[in-house]
Scaffold this motif. Sequence first.
Motif, PDB file in Angstrom:
ATOM      1  N   SER A 286       0.830  -1.196   0.000  1.00 47.17           N
ATOM      2  CA  SER A 286       0.000   0.000   0.000  1.00 47.17           C
ATOM      3  C   SER A 286       0.873   1.258   0.000  1.00 47.17           C
ATOM      4  N   LEU A 287       1.889   1.288   0.875  1.00 51.87           N
ATOM      5  CA  LEU A 287       2.759   2.461   0.931  1.00 51.87           C
ATOM      6  C   LEU A 287       3.531   2.610  -0.370  1.00 51.87           C
ATOM      7  N   PHE A 288       3.938   1.472  -0.917  1.00 52.45           N
ATOM      8  CA  PHE A 288       4.647   1.486  -2.189  1.00 52.45           C
ATOM      9  C   PHE A 288       3.804   2.192  -3.248  1.00 52.45           C
ATOM     10  N   GLY A 289       2.531   1.775  -3.364  1.00 48.80           N
ATOM     11  CA  GLY A 289       1.647   2.353  -4.378  1.00 48.80           C
ATOM     12  C   GLY A 289       1.373   3.829  -4.123  1.00 48.80           C
ATOM     13  N   SER A 290       1.104   4.174  -2.854  1.00 48.45           N
ATOM     14  CA  SER A 290       0.780   5.565  -2.550  1.00 48.45           C
ATOM     15  C   SER A 290       1.962   6.472  -2.843  1.00 48.45           C
ATOM     16  N   PHE A 291       3.139   6.037  -2.388  1.00 45.66           N
ATOM     17  CA  PHE A 291       4.290   6.914  -2.539  1.00 45.66           C
ATOM     18  C   PHE A 291       4.760   6.981  -3.991  1.00 45.66           C
ATOM     19  N   ALA A 292       5.075   5.799  -4.543  1.00 40.16           N
ATOM     20  CA  ALA A 292       5.666   5.798  -5.881  1.00 40.16           C
ATOM     21  C   ALA A 292       4.633   6.190  -6.935  1.00 40.16           C
ATOM     22  N   GLY A 293       3.450   5.575  -6.857  1.00 37.57           N
ATOM     23  CA  GLY A 293       2.438   5.810  -7.883  1.00 37.57           C
ATOM     24  C   GLY A 293       1.749   7.148  -7.721  1.00 37.57           C
ATOM     25  N   THR A 294       0.927   7.247  -6.659  1.00 38.22           N
ATOM     26  CA  THR A 294       0.081   8.428  -6.500  1.00 38.22           C
ATOM     27  C   THR A 294       0.899   9.709  -6.334  1.00 38.22           C
ATOM     28  N   LEU A 295       1.830   9.676  -5.395  1.00 39.43           N
ATOM     29  CA  LEU A 295       2.519  10.922  -5.069  1.00 39.43           C
ATOM     30  C   LEU A 295       3.560  11.291  -6.125  1.00 39.43           C
ATOM     31  N   CYS A 296       4.535  10.414  -6.342  1.00 35.01           N
ATOM     32  CA  CYS A 296       5.656  10.816  -7.197  1.00 35.01           C
ATOM     33  C   CYS A 296       5.312  10.768  -8.681  1.00 35.01           C
ATOM     34  N   THR A 297       4.997   9.584  -9.177  1.00 38.25           N
ATOM     35  CA  THR A 297       4.853   9.449 -10.620  1.00 38.25           C
ATOM     36  C   THR A 297       3.633  10.203 -11.140  1.00 38.25           C
ATOM     37  N   ASP A 298       2.443   9.854 -10.626  1.00 38.10           N
ATOM     38  CA  ASP A 298       1.245  10.516 -11.130  1.00 38.10           C
ATOM     39  C   ASP A 298       1.171  11.965 -10.675  1.00 38.10           C
ATOM     40  N   GLY A 299       1.594  12.205  -9.452  1.00 38.62           N
ATOM     41  CA  GLY A 299       1.460  13.544  -8.902  1.00 38.62           C
ATOM     42  C   GLY A 299       2.380  14.555  -9.560  1.00 38.62           C
ATOM     43  N   PHE A 300       3.621  14.156  -9.820  1.00 44.85           N
ATOM     44  CA  PHE A 300       4.558  15.147 -10.330  1.00 44.85           C
ATOM     45  C   PHE A 300       5.248  14.778 -11.637  1.00 44.85           C
ATOM     46  N   PHE A 301       5.745  13.553 -11.719  1.00 41.44           N
ATOM     47  CA  PHE A 301       6.601  13.247 -12.863  1.00 41.44           C
ATOM     48  C   PHE A 301       5.849  13.175 -14.189  1.00 41.44           C
ATOM     49  N   VAL A 302       4.647  12.597 -14.166  1.00 46.78           N
ATOM     50  CA  VAL A 302       3.887  12.528 -15.414  1.00 46.78           C
ATOM     51  C   VAL A 302       3.634  13.940 -15.916  1.00 46.78           C
ATOM     52  N   LYS A 303       3.254  14.804 -14.981  1.00 46.29           N
ATOM     53  CA  LYS A 303       2.965  16.172 -15.354  1.00 46.29           C
ATOM     54  C   LYS A 303       4.210  16.852 -15.935  1.00 46.29           C
ATOM     55  N   PHE A 304       5.317  16.630 -15.266  1.00 51.88           N
ATOM     56  CA  PHE A 304       6.541  17.273 -15.731  1.00 51.88           C
ATOM     57  C   PHE A 304       6.959  16.738 -17.096  1.00 51.88           C
ATOM     58  N   PHE A 305       6.998  15.436 -17.235  1.00 53.57           N
ATOM     59  CA  PHE A 305       7.515  14.866 -18.480  1.00 53.57           C
ATOM     60  C   PHE A 305       6.548  15.063 -19.646  1.00 53.57           C
TER      61      PHE A 305
ATOM     62  N   GLU B 181      -2.273  11.855  -1.835  1.00 56.84           N
ATOM     63  CA  GLU B 181      -3.218  12.460  -2.759  1.00 56.84           C
ATOM     64  C   GLU B 181      -3.317  13.967  -2.573  1.00 56.84           C
ATOM     65  N   SER B 182      -3.102  14.408  -1.334  1.00 57.10           N
ATOM     66  CA  SER B 182      -3.393  15.810  -1.020  1.00 57.10           C
ATOM     67  C   SER B 182      -2.325  16.772  -1.534  1.00 57.10           C
ATOM     68  N   ILE B 183      -1.106  16.276  -1.752  1.00 52.17           N
ATOM     69  CA  ILE B 183      -0.020  17.204  -2.069  1.00 52.17           C
ATOM     70  C   ILE B 183      -0.003  17.691  -3.524  1.00 52.17           C
ATOM     71  N   PRO B 184      -0.036  16.790  -4.524  1.00 51.43           N
ATOM     72  CA  PRO B 184       0.038  17.285  -5.914  1.00 51.43           C
ATOM     73  C   PRO B 184      -1.243  18.008  -6.330  1.00 51.43           C
ATOM     74  N   GLY B 185      -1.104  18.874  -7.326  1.00 47.35           N
ATOM     75  CA  GLY B 185      -2.226  19.717  -7.730  1.00 47.35           C
ATOM     76  C   GLY B 185      -3.201  19.073  -8.710  1.00 47.35           C
ATOM     77  N   GLY B 186      -3.031  17.822  -9.027  1.00 48.25           N
ATOM     78  CA  GLY B 186      -3.946  17.201  -9.971  1.00 48.25           C
ATOM     79  C   GLY B 186      -3.486  17.399 -11.391  1.00 48.25           C
ATOM     80  N   GLU B 187      -4.095  16.637 -12.321  1.00 47.18           N
ATOM     81  CA  GLU B 187      -3.595  16.565 -13.681  1.00 47.18           C
ATOM     82  C   GLU B 187      -3.482  17.917 -14.396  1.00 47.18           C
ATOM     83  N   ASP B 188      -4.520  18.733 -14.284  1.00 47.37           N
ATOM     84  CA  ASP B 188      -4.470  20.007 -15.001  1.00 47.37           C
ATOM     85  C   ASP B 188      -4.227  21.196 -14.097  1.00 47.37           C
ATOM     86  N   GLY B 189      -4.102  20.951 -12.808  1.00 41.02           N
ATOM     87  CA  GLY B 189      -3.937  22.027 -11.852  1.00 41.02           C
ATOM     88  C   GLY B 189      -2.493  22.504 -11.771  1.00 41.02           C
TER      89      GLY B 189
END
Lengths: 184, 412, 162
Positions: free
Chosen positions: B56-75, C106-114
């Motif tokens: 669960s922590l693996f998915g939340s940290f690597a998936g939700t927070l890092c990759t989906d949260g920031f890296f996908v957006k950046f790349f 979930e709470s930290i990043p701004g979401g896909e278009d945010g």
Amino acid sequence: MKILLMGHPNVGKSVFFNRLTGANVTESNYPGTTVDYTKGWMKIDGKDVELVDVPGTFSLDPKDKAEEVAVAMLHENRGALVISVIDASKIERGLYLALEIIEEGYPLVIALNMRDVAEDKNILIDADKLERILDIPVVSTVAISGEGIKELVSRVKEAKPVDVDDIISNATKAADVGAAGDVP
Amino acid sequence: MKLSAEERWDLIDRISKETVTFGAYRHTLTDAIGELTIKPLTGIPIAIAVLYGFWSLFGSFAGTLCTDGFFVKFFDGYWLPWLQQVFPGQGNWFYVIMVDAGGIESGEFVLSESSFESFGVLTSGLFLAIGVVLPAIFIFYLMLAILEDIGYMPRLAVLIDTMLHRIGLHGYAIVPTILSLGCNVPGVAATRILETKKQRFIMMTLLAIFIPCGAQIGIMEEVVPDLIGWIMLYLIIGYFIFGYILNKIVPGRAPEFLIDVPPYRRPLARNIGKKIYGRVTGFFKVALPFVLLGCVIVGILYQMGVIQWLGGVLAPIFVGWFGVPPETAGPLVAAFLRKDLAVAQLSTIEMTEYQMITSVVLVSIYFPCVATFAMMLKEGWKDLLWALAVLAVVVFVYGGLIHLIGILLGVA
Amino acid sequence: MTEESLPSSPSIAGIYFALLGIATVASGLAELLLTASGSEFVYGILEIPGDIFRGGWGGFVVLSAGLLYLSGARNMVDIHQFAKVVMGSILIWIIAGCDIFAMIAESIPGGEDGPWLNTLSGFIETYAPPYSPAVLLLPFSLVVIYYVRKRVFLEGGGRNSS
Ligand SMILES: Nc1nc2c(ncn2[C@@H]2O[C@H](COP(=O)(O)OP(=O)(O)O)[C@@H](O)[C@H]2O)c(=O)[nH]1
Ligand SMILES: [Mg+2]
């Protein structure tokens, strides 16, 4: 001069090694993390001395590849001095390996590590008496907090080869004295 | 003078009588908890809980927070469009390898939308390495280091011991196995704690074949999150089936082994920090160059048509025997060089869920990555050759078996 | 030996953890049943998850935590019994901790278009109820820390427990 850190797996050898050399060897709370040896340098009385973190071994008759490395390491370094790290809460098993090394004629110092764990288990060891019987330096240590490490280093030079016959007679003498002391 | 073992124990007995006093043994709370985690009735649910937490922590940290949260957006939002613009020579072979292979739509070259599809070294390559794999191995090693230092691993080993005995390994084999989930290289090194050549060979082969590394798990989490459970299940089943078979056919002994269970200890932040640092820098020094180089080679081979050609030749096997669509032939061939890239490629191909499971499992059990290969070579080339032979058989047999299961279930 | 043969009078702690155990078992069963039926349940601040991973796997862990409480609540003076209660709490902490960490992630990043980072209101909203049963049970499970401390204190004084 070369110093080998030897002992069973998971007794704190790597913690000693890192503390003494400032190196970064992995320390883990399970047996078998060190499967190869690592060398480093430490200073004793201003002189550079090579220290080796030897893989853990239960005895000098190897059971697996990591133990083979350990035993080969010992035999390849005939002139080396050995710091035998023993888990104070399992002292008997540790002494077995230490005696084997003594019998092969290596000068030895004993680090009775994990004194804190032994205390938690209500095991008390008379290090001075042990030292008198074995006739080599015995230092109680807690490697993770650094307790006793200085003393250990300062006494490394007192290490010397001993004859098991002497140890046997010392043990007999100590037993006699002990028995005499019990009878008022 | 030397003593016999008996004389030595006798002497030790006399020495310890003089120097050691055992006080009343106190059962501390840590001891009692230690026992709970080893007894199967309570230990198995606890192990299940620990694995749950890990995952669960693996998915939340690597998936939700890092990759989906920031890296996908950046790349996807900045890096890819920017490179697509400023990199000279759009559409030529160098551009294709480094930035974007794009696609041909109605005869025209069109740019890719995301870093999953572009397959350039600087885009997909960097994205997978930094954006997906790095957070995955970071969190993996962090949690592993904590479990290691607390002292949970040997207990897990004791619990799993009976199961592993069936396949000729003792409980300690779980340590190399779990290490391999982070990266197969230290896993292979850790097989040295096994006693006989037979055990080491079995373990090494099973690791290289069935245990996906952190990088791969991270990518599967990212591109096929719904199917990863099934994929892991197939891999674990394969691990045991082929372990059982290897134990039967490989000559040699698989002796018992007593595990020494250390007490639970409070982990030291300094030590954990050190381990993570070592492993993450190791990733940058060893794995990252391999990832990028692998991308370059795959790109070049695609450009020269080698992979398409091989894919064409092998397609009948892939389609007929494994039951996957012909388009997967390319990625499945490329997987010899880069598994992570291949999984990402597979995820963009249209196919049924079961075909996706099959093809990702195939990619996972394929050839070990180059770094693992080098490590196994160091342990002995004869074993390596045998391991490769076993591997070829396993890919063929297990791939077919999975297809067969699919047919029987009516999903393939 | 003597501890076991004595008829142990139910202590306040014993009753407390037995009740907590019942609530925990009920939560775990609810999660497993909902997962089996493939639905989800929201009522007030309570949300019972029903997906395979969280509801199924996680539900099993919650159920185990409850059973550990129930089996440990009897005769808690015995260190082995007490350890079960502690372990029950640890399992709850694992599940609740993961649920909370998922919210944090979930709470930290701004979401896909945010924007890169979430807005303050968006950040806070993520932590609004409903919560999973494990998160709601969390404060009640923390009580065990009090008893652990008390025990360590007592053990430090007289060296003669089981
Ligand atoms: N409590 C306690 N733990 C120790 C002591 N020395 C080492 N450790 C721990 O014991 C474990 C094994 O240490 P390590 O150096 O890896 O053992 P090695 O296998 O002999 O190299 C680690 O978790 C250390 O933190 C000590 O004196 N007291
Ligand atoms: Mg070590």
